[in-house]
Every structure is written in structure tokens, then in C-alpha cells.
Write an enzyme that holds these catalytic residues in place. Structure first.
Site, PDB file in Angstrom:
ATOM      1  N   CYS A   1      12.390   6.047   7.726  1.00 40.40           N
ATOM      2  CA  CYS A   1      11.439   7.146   7.913  1.00 40.40           C
ATOM      3  C   CYS A   1      10.385   6.778   8.937  1.00 40.40           C
ATOM      4  CB  CYS A   1      10.774   7.488   6.593  1.00 40.40           C
ATOM      5  SG  CYS A   1       9.644   6.210   6.008  1.00 40.40           S
TER       6      CYS A   1
ATOM      7  N   CYS B   1       7.482   2.092   7.908  1.00 37.35           N
ATOM      8  CA  CYS B   1       7.119   0.675   8.009  1.00 37.35           C
ATOM      9  C   CYS B   1       6.472   0.372   9.358  1.00 37.35           C
ATOM     10  CB  CYS B   1       8.340  -0.202   7.760  1.00 37.35           C
ATOM     11  SG  CYS B   1       8.875  -0.190   6.028  1.00 37.35           S
TER      12      CYS B   1
ATOM     13  N   CYS C   1      14.348  -0.495   2.623  1.00 39.53           N
ATOM     14  CA  CYS C   1      15.646   0.049   3.062  1.00 39.53           C
ATOM     15  C   CYS C   1      16.520  -1.016   3.714  1.00 39.53           C
ATOM     16  CB  CYS C   1      15.439   1.209   4.031  1.00 39.53           C
ATOM     17  SG  CYS C   1      14.581   2.620   3.317  1.00 39.53           S
TER      18      CYS C   1
ATOM     19  N   CYS D   1       7.572  -0.054   0.210  1.00 36.74           N
ATOM     20  CA  CYS D   1       7.866   1.283   0.739  1.00 36.74           C
ATOM     21  C   CYS D   1       6.553   2.001   0.947  1.00 36.74           C
ATOM     22  CB  CYS D   1       8.782   2.039  -0.228  1.00 36.74           C
ATOM     23  SG  CYS D   1       9.529   3.499   0.502  1.00 36.74           S
TER      24      CYS D   1
ATOM     25  N   HIS E   1       1.455  -6.214 -13.310  1.00 31.34           N
ATOM     26  CA  HIS E   1       0.869  -6.004 -14.636  1.00 31.34           C
ATOM     27  C   HIS E   1       0.057  -7.223 -15.091  1.00 31.34           C
ATOM     28  CE1 HIS E   1       0.538  -4.064 -18.526  1.00 31.34           C
ATOM     29  NE2 HIS E   1       1.040  -5.122 -19.142  1.00 31.34           N
TER      30      HIS E   1
ATOM     31  N   CYS F   1      -3.252  -7.118 -13.444  1.00 30.56           N
ATOM     32  CA  CYS F   1      -3.898  -5.798 -13.355  1.00 30.56           C
ATOM     33  C   CYS F   1      -5.202  -5.770 -14.156  1.00 30.56           C
ATOM     34  CB  CYS F   1      -2.950  -4.715 -13.869  1.00 30.56           C
ATOM     35  SG  CYS F   1      -3.601  -3.048 -13.646  1.00 30.56           S
TER      36      CYS F   1
ATOM     37  N   CYS G   1      -4.752   1.810 -18.398  1.00 26.92           N
ATOM     38  CA  CYS G   1      -3.417   1.265 -18.138  1.00 26.92           C
ATOM     39  C   CYS G   1      -2.400   2.402 -18.089  1.00 26.92           C
ATOM     40  CB  CYS G   1      -3.046   0.277 -19.244  1.00 26.92           C
ATOM     41  SG  CYS G   1      -1.335  -0.302 -19.164  1.00 26.92           S
TER      42      CYS G   1
ATOM     43  N   CYS H   1       4.444   3.312 -15.151  1.00 25.46           N
ATOM     44  CA  CYS H   1       4.079   2.168 -14.324  1.00 25.46           C
ATOM     45  C   CYS H   1       5.153   1.074 -14.405  1.00 25.46           C
ATOM     46  CB  CYS H   1       2.727   1.609 -14.750  1.00 25.46           C
ATOM     47  SG  CYS H   1       2.117   0.344 -13.619  1.00 25.46           S
TER      48      CYS H   1
ATOM     49  N   CYS I   1      -0.729  -6.581  -4.685  1.00 18.88           N
ATOM     50  CA  CYS I   1      -1.090  -5.267  -4.144  1.00 18.88           C
ATOM     51  C   CYS I   1      -2.560  -4.909  -4.336  1.00 18.88           C
ATOM     52  CB  CYS I   1      -0.247  -4.168  -4.798  1.00 18.88           C
ATOM     53  SG  CYS I   1       1.429  -4.049  -4.126  1.00 18.88           S
TER      54      CYS I   1
ATOM     55  N   CYS J   1      -2.149   1.632  -5.350  1.00 16.90           N
ATOM     56  CA  CYS J   1      -1.692   2.786  -6.125  1.00 16.90           C
ATOM     57  C   CYS J   1      -2.453   2.898  -7.443  1.00 16.90           C
ATOM     58  CB  CYS J   1      -0.191   2.681  -6.381  1.00 16.90           C
ATOM     59  SG  CYS J   1       0.789   2.643  -4.854  1.00 16.90           S
TER      60      CYS J   1
ATOM     61  N   CYS K   1       7.990  -0.494  -5.651  1.00 17.16           N
ATOM     62  CA  CYS K   1       8.677  -0.230  -4.380  1.00 17.16           C
ATOM     63  C   CYS K   1       9.112  -1.495  -3.666  1.00 17.16           C
ATOM     64  CB  CYS K   1       7.813   0.656  -3.484  1.00 17.16           C
ATOM     65  SG  CYS K   1       6.341  -0.139  -2.814  1.00 17.16           S
TER      66      CYS K   1
END
Lengths: 481, 309
Positions: free
Chosen positions: B49, B52, B154, B187, B226, B229, B250, B256, B265, B279, B289
Site C-alpha cells: 500500500c 511503509c 507484507c 503495518c 502487554h 503496558c 486495559c 487487544c 511501541c 495505538c 501487526c
């Protein structure tokens, strides 16, 4: 002199894979394009990827149709999910969607003009990936070239800031998880509003002080491009940026304009048909309304030459994009050409940035943006919106609580479509015919026409099995907040 | 092109702590950078797409190179990248072939490789009048590559084009070539992870990989989303029951995939590392992802368990 046949493959500085075949001949003493074919060379088949999934997943999956307009797909899918659940998003959701979608619009417009289009007019830095560069008519003096090179570099930063702004509530861009059926996941706080505003002021100033003047500067030096690349002049917009929660009023208006300057007519979605005569799909019948269409790949196939289908409105080819939106909204009075497309896009960016300032003022701080959204056992719905490069529609059919059918018709499907069964060229093909070409070995004039419509073949070249089209939600909607 | 790498070296010095370089690495890097012929980067797009590439443009750091402009002008020789290169048409594919012939190169692949329709579901360019499919291009350039970097889920695992009934027969780079690859899934792929991998390749450092080809340093070594988190009930988080009331809670019941996702992340997207966004920060469940199981057939919004193989 015999007709010269030239291929531009790949067309670079677009998203996705596009090949353009042109024939060049001398007509009335001028060498010009006399025939053109636009060849989409990527097929992914998102319908079969979505089939059988939880319908709520559509916003996440269809975002990946395109890394340059991901929020447009996520938003469009969320609208289709809202509709099938019979829900209108609340005020916080509407404004958060508008603001994050708007951030990505601004990102796309800046990326398009500076990174994708400007190298057709000026040389970049003396290194890869800008050198070796194109051979073309260089009408800008060295000082202007240096100025624009500086703006190119600034634009790289500005487009990044657009994504950093959108990520305040989008979380991650491109490909945000925050658009969901029923609303939006984020809850805005005052610090975030201040951070968003700070970014937006910087970006709006760049648009007003740099982007718009640069397009006007280019227009002053290449005035011949006001009469190059017109094509049919048929323009289509679905409208975008809801100003009320039921979506009755929008910032950029829907409308159909035939032949450049006719009156703005209402859009009748039922008047859309898709043709596959020159597309690599099985011929099942004459042109079909998407509700009855069938999509099975067939490569190779006779005279077919593209993975794009050919959508037509009342049997006519239409282009879409900022020029269509701005003319349908009465915000642009010029014609249809390479430069009109660039000017409309830049001025749209300015209007949108101003509107976003207002939405920030309206945004309720601390308010939840989700309205309970329950997928019915069965239902049919649609979401219509605009991506930066034009009209975008998603059509959803729910069967047994899962995705039965999902269909997407993207803006580039309209604009870069191949011929239809009446042998009418697609809009970009028609726009290329008549383009003067100084050097057939380096047809930069054709590239300028191609880039002016902002092709996004990532979007265009997935084709999905059509579902039933409908504009109305399947149930009476509820609204909160 | 003559590459000025002074700032790149400065970047590596200043950010050594965060990217895991030792003093020995830095001395080796100085030697490598003294050579004008560091690997060229060739970037192929397959069934993708372009997200990236867009994500890479979002690269930003406190230390040089500060952003993608500095990466492009001072750090690497990006001889082929269809989204940003000036050349178009066969002149661009000629540049690709010339750069590959000229010397060592890193092959970056974004997007999967469709095998259906004889590969013609993705034609990437023409060369000498012949249409070249993604399958042919990868097979042509993979054997000569000093390294193959799969950017995004991908090219690493097939990703979304490979999902569902895999309508175009997408395979990943390892499946097609049988060659080792360094996979930077996501992704999209996080731009800081991509630049980290490029640094390792310039250094010639060994990059320990996990069983699915990801640098251990970037993925497995960070534990799961997790585990780290701030909303984990183990550190006082409360489990949300629905999106109606999930702010700061949570998201495990909302789909999740954090317990099954190894990556760093938190606040690492669209901003400087640790100062950006993510996210879960906007109350959205992790979709996992970076995992080979992405997207899988499961709902993104129901409690998640990976499919047994």
C-alpha cells in the site's frame, strides 16, 4: 514521420504501479500525444480478504488499501459500519474523525505537490534519488529553483508534522486503529487540543505562505499548462467533512459537473456502472451496476490492458479530486487543466486547515466519542466520502453477522480507468491526448498531466466483488451526545 | 555519488545507548564510513500500500540524522525508490540495473509477491521493453544483494494481501527466494526500526534474529506489549468491558493482541522515540501487526487467541 510509440513504465512518484502507453505524432505542425492507455499493473483483491470477517474489521483492513489515504478508507468503512448498525456518531466522534482525516488530507496534498509533482519542473539535490534527473524545459531561474528546493525540504518536515498531528488522536499513522464503527476510540484532553493546534498553526502558515504561492509561481511560469491536460472536464464529488452529526451539511460539497462548467447537479449513486471490456476480468454481460457486478480475474484477455475496471456515471467518464470538490462547492472558478488541478488542491488545503481550526474550538474535551454499535445479523449499507484524490465509496453487505460482500470504488478507479465498452477513453487517457511533446524520448509533458490527477494505484487496483448499493442506513439511527 | 557520512556517525555516537551500539561498533562504523562505497539501497515495491514508505518519511530523531532528509542526503545512496525518485519510465529501471551492477547493495522489499496470473498481478517496471513482474524483480536482485531487508509485514510474512483466501497467491520474500532476510514487520514498519537495521548493515554487525526473522533487539528482547503496558492489570490497570468506557483501561476484552505481540511501541510512533504516540494510547486495541499471524481470520474486536498452526 511515423507515429512514435512510447511507454512510461514505471510511472514513478505516484503510489502503486502504473504504466502509460502513448502514441506521439505531429498534428497541425505540433508534435503531440494522439493516443493513450493507462495500465494499472497491481491487483490485490480486497473483497476476498474481507469476506467472512467481522464487519467491524473493515476499517482496519481497508486502511491497508492505501498508505497515502489510509484514514479516508478507515473513515469510509466506519461510515458504512455506522450505517449498517443504525448509528450516527456523536459530536466528539464527528470532529475527531474530521480532524484526523483532515490531517491526512493536508499530508497528502503537501506530499503530492512537493515530493511527487515538483521534480517534473525543477531539479532536486545532486544525488540519488533525485539525480540523475529528468530532461525538461527548465523555465525557472536558479534562484527560484533554489527557493523551491528549500521548500521541498521544508515540505518533507511539514508532511511529517501533519502525521504527528493526526497521531495525537489517531495513535499511529499511516494506518490508525482509532476509526471504529460507532465513533472513535480516543478521548481528547486539553493538552492534546493545544498540541494539535500548535501543529496546525505551523502547517496552515506553510500552506498559506509557501504552498499556495509556490503553485501560483509555477502557474506564472508555465501558463500553457492552463490549456494542457483538460480531458473531458467531467467532474464528480461525493462531498466530505460533516458539519452536523447526521451528515446533512458538509464542508466540501457533493456534485456532478459535465464538460467543465455546466451547472452543479446532484449525485445519483444509482447511475454508476462498471465496465470490464478492457479490464482483466471475465466478461459476464454488458456494463453492470456495481450491485450486479462480478469480479473474477482473467489475465490475459483479448484487448484488455488494465487491472482497473472502468466506472462510468450516466455512461460517461468522470474525474474526481480537489478540483471537482472545489468547483462543486463554488470555491474555484477556473477551468480544467494541469494547473487548475494543482491550484484547486492548494487552495482546498488552505480552506481545510482553516475549517480544522474551527473544529478544534468545537471539540468537547473529555467526552467519549463512541456510540454503542451492534452489528445486525444481516444488512446493507454504504459509506461515501472523499479521499484526497477524490470520490470514495464503500458498500457493505452483512450476512449472518459477517461480511457477505464488500465493495470499494476508489477515486483513481474513476480517473485512471481504461476504456469502456463504448470505447470511450478513461479520463486520464483523454486528458493526455493533445498534450504537446517536445522530446519523445523524455515525454515530461505527459508526466505533468499524469501527476496533476494524483494517481494512487494502490487504491485503484484492488477490485472487489460488488454488493448491493444503497445510500440509506438499514435501520433508524440513534445518536448520543 | 559522494556520500557525506559525518552526521551519520554523529547520530550513531549520540544515540548509541538507544540503538544498542558498543564502543567497538562505533570504531568499526568510523572505518566503514571512511569508504565512499558503502552499500547502495535499492527499494522494490510489490503488493503493498506504500504505507511503509510513507512511514519511513515520518522518521524523526533527537540526534542526527534528525529526519528522513538527512538520511537520504547524508546516510544512504537510495538509487531506486519509485515513490520519490525523479526519473520515470525505463530510465528509472535502467538506474536500478546500473546501481545493482555497480557494487554492493542492500535490497529493501516492501509488499508481498503475488504468484497468481504468472506474477502479472504485480508488474513493477519495464526493462528493455519487457514487463517485469515483482516475482521476476525479486528473483533478479535478491541473489546479488549484500543483505535483504523486508520492510513491513507484507514482505516479511505476506500480511494483509495474503489474508483471507489469498486471492493473488501472495508469498513472502523468504518463501520465494529461499534466502535469509532481515524482517522488520509492522503495518506499517516503524521508521526507527528500519533505520536501526540499516545502521547494522552498514556496520556489518551480525543481527541476531528470532525464529521468524526479526531482529531480537527490536522485537523479542522488548517482551510483549502487554507485559510493558501501563494499563496492564498487574500494575493496577482496570479491564474495560466496552469502548463506551475504556479510557486509560486495559483493552484485553476488546481484542487487544498485546499479550501475543513482541515489540516496543509505547509512545514510539509519529514522534521521537518515547515522545510519540501508539495505538493503546488512543484506547485502540493492539492488532498485533508485527506478528506473522497478522491479520489472521479472527475479529480485531473479540478477545484474541492466536490460531493454532
Amino acid at each position: 514521420m511515423p507515429t512514435i510509440t512510447a511507454s512510461i513504465d514505471p510511472v514513478t512518484r505516484i503510489e502503486g504501479h502504473l504504466k502509460i502507453d502513448i502514441e506521439i505524432d505531429t498534428v497541425n505542425g505540433r508534435q503531440q500525444v494522439v493516443e493513450a492507455k493507462a495500465i494499472g499493473t497491481l491487483f490485490r483483491g480486497f473483497e476476498k480478504i474481507l469476506g467472512g470477517r467481522d464487519p467491524r474489521d473493515a476499517a482496519i483492513i481497508t486502511s491497508r488499501i492505501c498508505g497515502v489515504c489510509p484514514t479516508s478508507h478507515a473513515y469510509c468503512a466506519a461510515k458504512a459500519i455506522d450505517a449498517v448498525c443504525g448509528v450516527y456518531p456523536n459530536t466528539a466522534a464527528r470532529l475527531l474523525r474530521n480532524l484526523v482525516h483532515g490531517a491526512c488530507f493536508l499530508e497528502s496534498h503537501l506530499l503530492h505537490f512537493y515530493l511527487l509533482s515538483l521534480p517534473d519542473y525543477i531539479d532536486g539535490p545532486k544525488m540519488a534519488p533525485w539525480m540523475p534527473g529528468l530532461s525538461f524545459d527548465k523555465r525557472l531561474d536558479p534562484a527560484t529553483v533554489a527557493l523551491l528546493q528549500g521548500h521541498y525540504v521544508e515540505a518533507i518536515t511539514m508532511r511529517r508534522l501533519c502525521h504527528e498531528m493526526g497521531a495525537i488522536w489517531g495513535g499511529k499513522l499511516p494506518h490508525t486503529p482509532a476509526f471504529i464503527g460507532g465513533g472513535f476510540t480516543a478521548v481528547a484532553d486539553a493538552d492534546q487540543v493545544a498540541a494539535f493546534r500548535s501543529h496546525l498553526v505551523t502547517i496552515r502558515d506553510f500552506i498559506t505562505d509557501t504552498y499556495v504561492p509556490d503553485v501560483e509561481r509555477l502557474a506564472g511560469l508555465y501558463p500553457d499548462y492552463f490549456s494542457i491536460g483538460r480531458g473531458y472536464g467531467n467532474l464528480l464529488s461525493y462531498g466530505v467533512y460533516e458539519l452536523d452529526n447526521a451528515g446533512q451539511n458538509v464542508l466540501f460539497q457533493p456534485g456532478v459537473i459535465v464538460d467543465g462548467d455546466g451547472p452543479v447537479q446532484a449525485v445519483d449513486v444509482q447511475a454508476i456502472q462498471e465496465h470490464v471490456a478492457y479490464s482483466w476480468y471475465t466478461d459476464t454481460a454488458a456494463a453492470r451496476h456495481p450491485a450486479q457486478g462480478v469480479t473474477e480475474g482473467a489475465y490475459p484477455k483479448g484487448d484488455a490492458y488494465s487491472w482497473l475496471k472502468a466506472p462510468r456515471y450516466q455512461s460517461r467518464p468522470f474525474e474526481c479530486g480537489p478540483l471537482a470538490r472545489m468547483k462543486a462547492s463554488g470555491e474555484y472558478s477556473g477551468g480544467v487543466s494541469v494547473l487548475d488541478r494543482h491550484l484547486a488542491r492548494a487552495r482546498e488545503a488552505e480552506l481545510l486547515a482553516d475549517a480544522m481550526m474551527g473544529w478544534l474550538d468545537e471539540l468537547p474535551v473529555g467526552a467519549g466519542a463512541y456510540t454503542t454499535c451492534t452489528i445486525p445479523a444481516s444488512g446493507v449499507s454504504s459509506g461515501l466520502t472523499e479521499a484526497p484524490r477524490g470520490a470514495l465509496g464503500h458498500w457493505l453487505t452483512v450476512e449472518q453477522g459477517r461480511v457477505g460482500r464488500y465493495q470499494v470504488i476508489t477515486p483513481t478507479c474513476w480517473t485512471v480507468s481504461p476504456r469502456d465498452e463504448m470505447d470511450q477513453r478513461g479520463p486520464l487517457e483523454e486528458a493526455l491526448v493533445g498534450t504537446p511533446i517536445a522530446d519523445a524520448a523524455s515525454p515530461v509533458e505527459a508526466l505533468r498531466v499524469i501527476h496533476s490527477v494524483d494517481p494512487c494505484l494502490d487504491c485503484a487496483t484492488h477490485v472487489v466483488e460488488p454488493g448491493t448499493l444503497t445510500e440509506r442506513p438499514s435501520a433508524e439511527r440513534k445518536e448520543r451526545g | 555519488m559522494q556520500i557525506s557520512r559525518r552526521n551519520f556517525l554523529k547520530y550513531c555516537t549520540m544515540s548509541a545507548a538507544s540503538i544498542g551500539l558498543t564502543r567497538l561498533d562505533l570504531e568499526a562504523l568510523a572505518a566503514v564510513l571512511a569508504k565512499p562505497d558503502a552499500p547502495t539501497v535499492l527499494w522494490l515495491h510489490g503488493s503493498s500500500c506504500t504505507g511503509c514508505s510513507v512511514s519511513l518519511l515520518n522518521y524523526v530523531s533527537d540526534t542526527a540524522p534528525h529526519d528522513i532528509t538527512e538520511v537520504l542526503t547524508q546516510s544512504i545512496n537510495l538509487a531506486f525508490h519509485p515513490t520519490i525518485m525523479a526519473l520515470s519510465g525505463e530510465a528509472s529501471s535502467a538506474a536500478l540495473h546500473q546501481a545493482a551492477a555497480a557494487g554492493p547493495y542492500v535490497l529493501v522489499i516492501e509488499g508481498g509477491i503475488p504468484m497468481a496470473y504468472g506474477g502479472h498481478a504485480c508488474v513493477v517496471y519495464s526493462y528493455n521493453g519487457h514487463e517485469v513482474t515483482m516475482q521476476e524483480a525479486v528473483q533478479r536482485f535478491a541473489p546479488g544483494a549484500a543483505a535483504i531487508l523486508c520492510v513491513g509485514t507484507c514482505s516479511s510474512y505476506g500480511g494483509i494481501p495474503h489474508a483471507g483466501s489469498n486471492p493473488t497467491g501472495v508469498v513472502n520474500v523468504r518463501e520465494l527466494t529461499g534466502r535469509p532476510t532481515i524482517n522488520i514487520p509492522g503495518c506499517p514498519a516503524n521508521p526507527s526500526w528500519v533505520i536501526w537495521a540499516v545502521v547494522q548493515l552498514i556496520l556489518g554487525n551480525p543481527v541476531p534474529l528470532d525464529s521468524v526473522g526479526r531482529p531480537v533487539f527490536l522485537y523479542h528482547a522488548n517482551g510483549t506489549i502487554h507485559q510493558n503496558c501501563p494499563r496492564n492489570p498487574a500494575v493496577g490497570g482496570e479491564e474495560a468491558a466496552g469502548f463506551e468506557d475504556c479510557h486509560h483501561k486495559c483493552l484485553i476484552n476488546l481484542g487487544c493482541r498485546g499479550p501475543f505481540t513482541e515489540a516496543k511501541c509505547e509512545n514510539c510512533w509519529n514522534g521521537k522515540e518515547g515522545q510519540g504516540h501508539w495505538c493503546i494510547g488512543v484506547n485502540a486495541p493492539c492488532h498485533g501487526c508485527v506478528e506473522p499471524t497478522f491479520p489472521g481470520p479472527q475479529s480485531f474486536y473479540e478477545p484474541y487467541l492466536p490460531e493454532s498452526p
